[in-house]
Design an enzyme around this catalytic site. Sequence first.
Site, short mmCIF file in Angstrom:
data_model
loop_
_atom_site.label_atom_id
_atom_site.label_comp_id
_atom_site.label_asym_id
_atom_site.label_seq_id
_atom_site.Cartn_x
_atom_site.Cartn_y
_atom_site.Cartn_z
N GLU A 42 0.84 -1.20 0.00
CA GLU A 42 0.00 0.00 0.00
C GLU A 42 0.88 1.26 0.00
O GLU A 42 1.90 1.31 0.68
CB GLU A 42 -0.88 -0.02 1.25
CG GLU A 42 -1.77 1.20 1.44
CD GLU A 42 -2.52 1.16 2.77
OE1 GLU A 42 -3.45 1.96 2.95
OE2 GLU A 42 -2.17 0.33 3.64
N LYS A 118 -9.25 3.21 -2.05
CA LYS A 118 -9.58 2.60 -0.76
C LYS A 118 -10.87 3.20 -0.21
O LYS A 118 -11.02 4.42 -0.11
CB LYS A 118 -8.42 2.83 0.22
CG LYS A 118 -8.55 2.10 1.55
CD LYS A 118 -7.29 2.37 2.39
CE LYS A 118 -7.32 1.65 3.73
NZ LYS A 118 -6.10 1.96 4.52
N CYS A 155 -5.37 -3.23 2.95
CA CYS A 155 -4.95 -3.16 4.36
C CYS A 155 -6.10 -3.26 5.37
O CYS A 155 -6.60 -4.35 5.63
CB CYS A 155 -4.16 -1.86 4.56
SG CYS A 155 -3.16 -1.83 6.08
#
Length: 268
Positions: A42, A118, A155
């Site tokens: 990430e 995200k 994540c």
Amino acid sequence: MKFKVALAQVESFTDEEENLTTAAKMAKKAKKTGAQLLVFPELFMSSLPPDADLTQTQRHVESLHGPFVSAMRELADQWQLWLVFGFREQNTQATDSRVRNTVVVVDDAGEIQGVYHKTHLYDAFGTQESQTVAPGDQLFEPIATPFGRIGLFVCYELRFPEIARYQALHGADLIIVPAAWYQGKLKRQHWQTLTTARALENTVFVAACDQPAANKCIGRSLVVDPAGVVLDQAGEKDELLVVTIDRERISQVRQILPTADQRRTELY
């Protein structure tokens, strides 16, 4: 069908050029192993402290057509590798000065095949990602590749089983999870448990690529099979983890564990 996925658990620096040098080394190394897919963590483009404010963060943003993504596309084409990597993308909404936490999927000809912003931000454990990052508004749609359908999330989103379920229901064989999983009490246990659970409950492969301890993360990148078996796992330092994935394993597991077909959606 069998193929190799490589997870580049590598330190990310503030200097983008330094990270591109690392990416070039990892691509060359991954190609030598016979890997077809290379995954970076990430926000690989540039590393910032978790408490970086919006002003600091805005100094490290680019567009999807900026020099960093362009250089990574060139690497993919040069080494004929599919690449997955994260960067901070400039927000196109004029009313929101926050950036995007973006992951890009590039094919082995250097063409962009997928982009994900995200959606579930890390507002937990004393960190407020939403202060500097604007959330995306749609989940990743799994894409077809020469080695199966790839799903994706980022994540902290390991903690939301609905996201992995969405990927599986849309045909993902392998779910990629670029991460920067920070160190902390029970964090290693959470990482291991959640990654394994997402694979097992959806009977798919999950490949989670974390940043190493040098970036205040736990490392421990891993690949888990559809039965929840950890095929291989990295340590805490820089490492290229290469794992062979056999897609036939999915059908084998689902024959004895048909949970995907046993869901009673009318109840939920």
